[in-house]
Enzyme design. Structure first.
Site, PDB file in Angstrom:
ATOM      1  N   LYS A 279       0.900  -1.024   0.181  1.00  0.00           N
ATOM      2  CA  LYS A 279       0.027   0.107   0.026  1.00  0.00           C
ATOM      3  C   LYS A 279       0.728   1.512   0.304  1.00  0.00           C
ATOM      4  CE  LYS A 279      -3.532   2.669   2.978  1.00  0.00           C
ATOM      5  NZ  LYS A 279      -4.444   2.463   4.167  1.00  0.00           N
ATOM      6  N   ASP A 284      -2.822   9.771   4.256  1.00  0.00           N
ATOM      7  CA  ASP A 284      -4.094   9.389   4.094  1.00  0.00           C
ATOM      8  C   ASP A 284      -4.929  10.548   5.176  1.00  0.00           C
ATOM      9  OD1 ASP A 284      -6.639   7.978   4.394  1.00  0.00           O
ATOM     10  OD2 ASP A 284      -6.063   6.600   5.379  1.00  0.00           O
ATOM     11  N   LYS A 291     -10.299  12.297   8.476  1.00  0.00           N
ATOM     12  CA  LYS A 291     -10.069  11.818   9.547  1.00  0.00           C
ATOM     13  C   LYS A 291      -9.641  13.313  10.720  1.00  0.00           C
ATOM     14  CE  LYS A 291      -6.861   8.138   8.365  1.00  0.00           C
ATOM     15  NZ  LYS A 291      -7.719   6.915   9.154  1.00  0.00           N
ATOM     16  N   ASP A 302       1.323   6.108   5.793  1.00  0.00           N
ATOM     17  CA  ASP A 302       0.395   5.079   5.186  1.00  0.00           C
ATOM     18  C   ASP A 302       1.040   4.408   3.834  1.00  0.00           C
ATOM     19  OD1 ASP A 302      -1.863   3.780   5.859  1.00  0.00           O
ATOM     20  OD2 ASP A 302      -3.210   5.092   4.602  1.00  0.00           O
ATOM     21  N   ASP A 361     -12.398   6.761   3.537  1.00  0.00           N
ATOM     22  CA  ASP A 361     -11.342   6.465   4.553  1.00  0.00           C
ATOM     23  C   ASP A 361     -10.872   5.080   4.352  1.00  0.00           C
ATOM     24  OD1 ASP A 361      -9.115   7.147   6.009  1.00  0.00           O
ATOM     25  OD2 ASP A 361     -10.340   7.212   7.897  1.00  0.00           O
ATOM     26  N   GLU A 363      -9.605   3.537   1.856  1.00  0.00           N
ATOM     27  CA  GLU A 363      -9.003   3.637   0.711  1.00  0.00           C
ATOM     28  C   GLU A 363      -8.027   2.547   0.267  1.00  0.00           C
ATOM     29  OE1 GLU A 363      -7.943   5.040   3.260  1.00  0.00           O
ATOM     30  OE2 GLU A 363      -5.647   4.920   2.902  1.00  0.00           O
ATOM     31  N   ARG A 365      -7.890  -0.655   0.727  1.00  0.00           N
ATOM     32  CA  ARG A 365      -8.394  -1.802   0.026  1.00  0.00           C
ATOM     33  C   ARG A 365      -8.913  -1.401  -1.401  1.00  0.00           C
ATOM     34  NH1 ARG A 365     -13.013  -2.226   4.552  1.00  0.00           N
ATOM     35  NH2 ARG A 365     -11.191  -1.301   5.596  1.00  0.00           N
TER      36      ARG A 365
HETATM   37  N1  BES Z   1      -4.572   4.162   7.045  1.00  0.00           N
HETATM   38  C1  BES Z   1      -5.854   3.816   7.569  1.00  0.00           C
HETATM   39  C2  BES Z   1      -5.474   2.793   8.570  1.00  0.00           C
HETATM   40  C3  BES Z   1      -4.366   2.954   9.878  1.00  0.00           C
HETATM   41  C4  BES Z   1      -5.028   3.534  11.148  1.00  0.00           C
HETATM   42  C5  BES Z   1      -3.141   2.942   9.690  1.00  0.00           C
HETATM   43  C6  BES Z   1      -4.041   3.834  12.118  1.00  0.00           C
HETATM   44  C7  BES Z   1      -2.383   3.032  10.707  1.00  0.00           C
HETATM   45  C8  BES Z   1      -2.681   3.596  11.907  1.00  0.00           C
HETATM   46  C9  BES Z   1      -6.882   2.988   6.718  1.00  0.00           C
HETATM   47  O1  BES Z   1      -6.989   3.700   5.368  1.00  0.00           O
HETATM   48  C10 BES Z   1      -8.136   3.569   7.241  1.00  0.00           C
HETATM   49  O2  BES Z   1      -8.231   4.749   7.576  1.00  0.00           O
HETATM   50  N2  BES Z   1      -8.815   2.631   7.749  1.00  0.00           N
HETATM   51  C11 BES Z   1     -10.086   2.885   8.377  1.00  0.00           C
HETATM   52  C12 BES Z   1     -11.340   1.941   7.920  1.00  0.00           C
HETATM   53  C13 BES Z   1     -12.497   2.218   8.278  1.00  0.00           C
HETATM   54  C14 BES Z   1     -13.019   3.642   7.508  1.00  0.00           C
HETATM   55  C15 BES Z   1     -13.378   1.036   7.713  1.00  0.00           C
HETATM   56  C16 BES Z   1      -9.886   2.381   9.856  1.00  0.00           C
HETATM   57  O3  BES Z   1      -9.484   1.439  10.104  1.00  0.00           O
HETATM   58  O4  BES Z   1     -10.459   3.389  10.793  1.00  0.00           O
HETATM   59 ZN    ZN Z   2      -4.633   4.437   4.736  1.00  0.00          ZN
HETATM   60 ZN    ZN Z   3      -7.836   5.490   5.319  1.00  0.00          ZN
END
Ligand code: BES
Ligand code: ZN
Ligand code: ZN
Length: 512
Positions: A279, A284, A291, A302, A361, A363, A365
């Site tokens: 990734k 992000d 966020k 990220d 968010d 993103e 996947r």
């Molecule tokens: N990049 C984040 C995941 C992340 C969170 C990485 C904390 C490192 C530290 C990812 O893109 C994300 O925002 N995921 C969301 C998904 C949700 C919206 C289903 C998450 O995990 O909150």
């Molecule tokens: Zn992310």
């Molecule tokens: Zn995200």
């Protein structure tokens, strides 16, 4: 940093310091340590008797030799209880202890502004110990703890070590030590490179800059490198990847790095082909599902999965692994704007599957779906992906290990073993069909989120829809990519988790 292996004796070394290791439950000094203690009129035993240093894991103490040895000082380092040092039962745990102990010795050396030190292989008299593995762990500990990111500091603290030497008297042992130390150096430098990229702020490390770094690696390591830009990504119909990139003025890049073993040195007609997908979100913000500032603090990292893939492909070339490796890194920024992807949008991905976007968010996947689907054109023997995918994995497993998921038992167990060997541990979570229910969309083939419970599994399950029947493992490193505090060989900030894990996995690769 220079890593040297020299024939000789540690007590005859005139380096700025020498290190000696000690077990907490060790009753008597033995061998060379005993001889050194005698030459120092019992200074080591005196220290132990006063219990200022007992040999607890990672404990250190300095002894000044006052002209009684060629070196001015000894760095004593603790290895914990020898009873817990079970080489034949828990080899991975022993190697981790050594990695940490030598990292601690290196930290102490840096505090003293020492530029180089010498060490021997410890524990010196352990039966059945693999010298190459031990030397590798020692080298890793030292090189990893020597990491420093000071590119953006005007006043540089001259605190890093310039080199270290492993000294060994027995000529027959030198080869194995050299082999291990060289491997440790490549593993650690790959990690430190990934740390650098993840620590770079997103205004500097844009998708374009990441692609330039990939081109540089390709030049240095004789890799094939293709950087696909917007028109080419459009031609490939990677609409899921493009949807994420659409909120930013920074153009997306699809980075493809390929390593193939040198044909002139080829030992086999056909090598297995593995695709590594990482990734590469250089920042992000969450997109329109924005966020909070607090949540964004780590989001310059990220792209850790992408950085790890880049460093692993180049390190594999350095180590001449007998494998075809293809690294694919979709790189983009995830920002809110007037052109950004919106909630409820439906896109047709590279695989032709339609995706309903219910949270921008989620993103990671979306970009991985297209990269994984594209990976199949290489007809690989296995596909691995590594990503800072979900905060839910941090809730599930904490900051101690990464989560793994996959559709192939042997592949997963290879990854678990690589985790034990490197100390970059992974824990498996399930991917049962039941989880598919949560990402059924009313309007499209699939939706990109499926509620909070089991969110790390649901994200992995989403990815599975794009790999088909190819043997595949997904590593979610969102809990282990950044460290809030310093640990013996882990700095504050980017950890570079996954580089050593994947390198060990590839080094051990012997087919499925
Ligand atoms: N990049 C984040 C995941 C992340 C969170 C990485 C904390 C490192 C530290 C990812 O893109 C994300 O925002 N995921 C969301 C998904 C949700 C919206 C289903 C998450 O995990 O909150
Ligand atoms: Zn992310
Ligand atoms: Zn995200």
């Amino acid at each position: 940093m220079k890593v040297k292996v020299k024939r000789g004796r540690i007590d005859q070394t005139g380096d700025q310091a020498i290190t000696l290791a000690h077990f907490e439950d060790q009753k008597k000094l033995t061998g060379l340590v005993k001889a050194i203690d005698e030459r120092l009129s019992g200074m080591i035993s005196h220290l132990l008797k006063n219990k200022d240093f007992v040999g607890r894991s990672n404990q250190t103490a300095i002894i000044y030799t006052q002209g009684k040895l060629p070196t001015p000082r000894i760095i004593l380092v603790g290895l914990g209880k020898s009873a817990e040092f079970d080489w034949n039962g828990q080899r991975g745990a022993c190697l981790e202890k050594l990695r940490q102990a030598f990292a601690s010795a290196c930290r102490r050396a840096k505090e003293l502004r020492i530029k180089s030190f010498s060490t021997m292989v410890f524990p010196a008299d352990l039966k059945g110990m693999d010298l190459a593995k031990v030397s590798q762990a020692m080298a890793e500990g030292i090189l990893l703890s020597n990491y420093q990111m000071d590119q953006y500091k005007s006043a540089k603290e001259e605190r890093s070590l310039e080199g270290f030497t492993i000294v060994e008297e027995d000529r027959e042992k030198i080869k194995a030590i050299e082999k291990g130390a060289a491997l440790g150096k490549v593993f650690a430098e790959a990690t430190n490179f990934a740390r650098d990229l993840a620590n770079y702020p997103s205004n500097i490390l844009t998708p374009t800059r990441l692609s330039l770094e990939a081109e540089k690696l390709a030049k240095e390591n004789n890799l094939r490198c293709r950087i696909l830009s917007l028109p080419q990504i459009k031609r490939l119909k990677m609409n899921s990847f493009l949807a994420v990139a659409s909120g930013s003025k920074e153009p997306p890049k699809l980075i493809i790095l390929e390593y193939r073993p040198d044909e002139r040195l080829a030992k086999k007609k056909k090598y297995d082909t593995l695709v590594l997908v990482g990734k590469g979100i250089t920042f992000d913000a969450g997109g329109l599902s924005l966020k909070t500032t607090e949540e964004m603090l780590e989001m310059k990292g990220d792209m850790t999965g992408g950085a790890v893939v880049m460093s692993v492909v180049s390190a594999s070339a350095k180590l001449k692994f007998p494998l075809n490796l293809i690294g694919i890194i979709p790189a983009a920024e995830n920002l809110p704007s007037g052109t950004a992807l919106k909630i409820g949008d439906i896109i047709t991905s590279h695989s032709k599957k339609t995706i309903e976007i219910l949270n921008t968010d989620a993103e990671g996947r979306l970009i991985l779906a297209d990269a994984l689907s594209y990976a199949k054109v290489f007809k690989p023997d296995a596909i691995l992906d590594i990503a800072t995918l979900t905060s839910a994995i941090k809730i599930a497993l904490g900051t101690i290990c990464a989560g793994i998921f996959g559709n192939h038992e042997k592949l997963k167990s290879k990854m678990i073993q690589a985790g034990q060997k490197t100390g970059e541990r992974v824990w498996e979570l399930p991917l049962w069909d039941d989880y598919q229910e949560f990402i059924k969309s009313d309007l499209a083939d699939i939706k990109n989120v499926g509620g909070k419970p089991g969110a790390a599994i649901i994200a992995a399950r989403f990815l599975q829809n794009f790999v088909g029947n190819y043997p595949w493992v997904h590593v979610d490193i969102a809990g282990v990519d950044f460290s809030e505090k310093e640990r013996p060989y882990i700095p504050k900030g980017a950890i570079g988790f996954g580089a050593r894990l994947l390198l060990q996995f590839l080094r051990d690769w012997d087919g499925l």
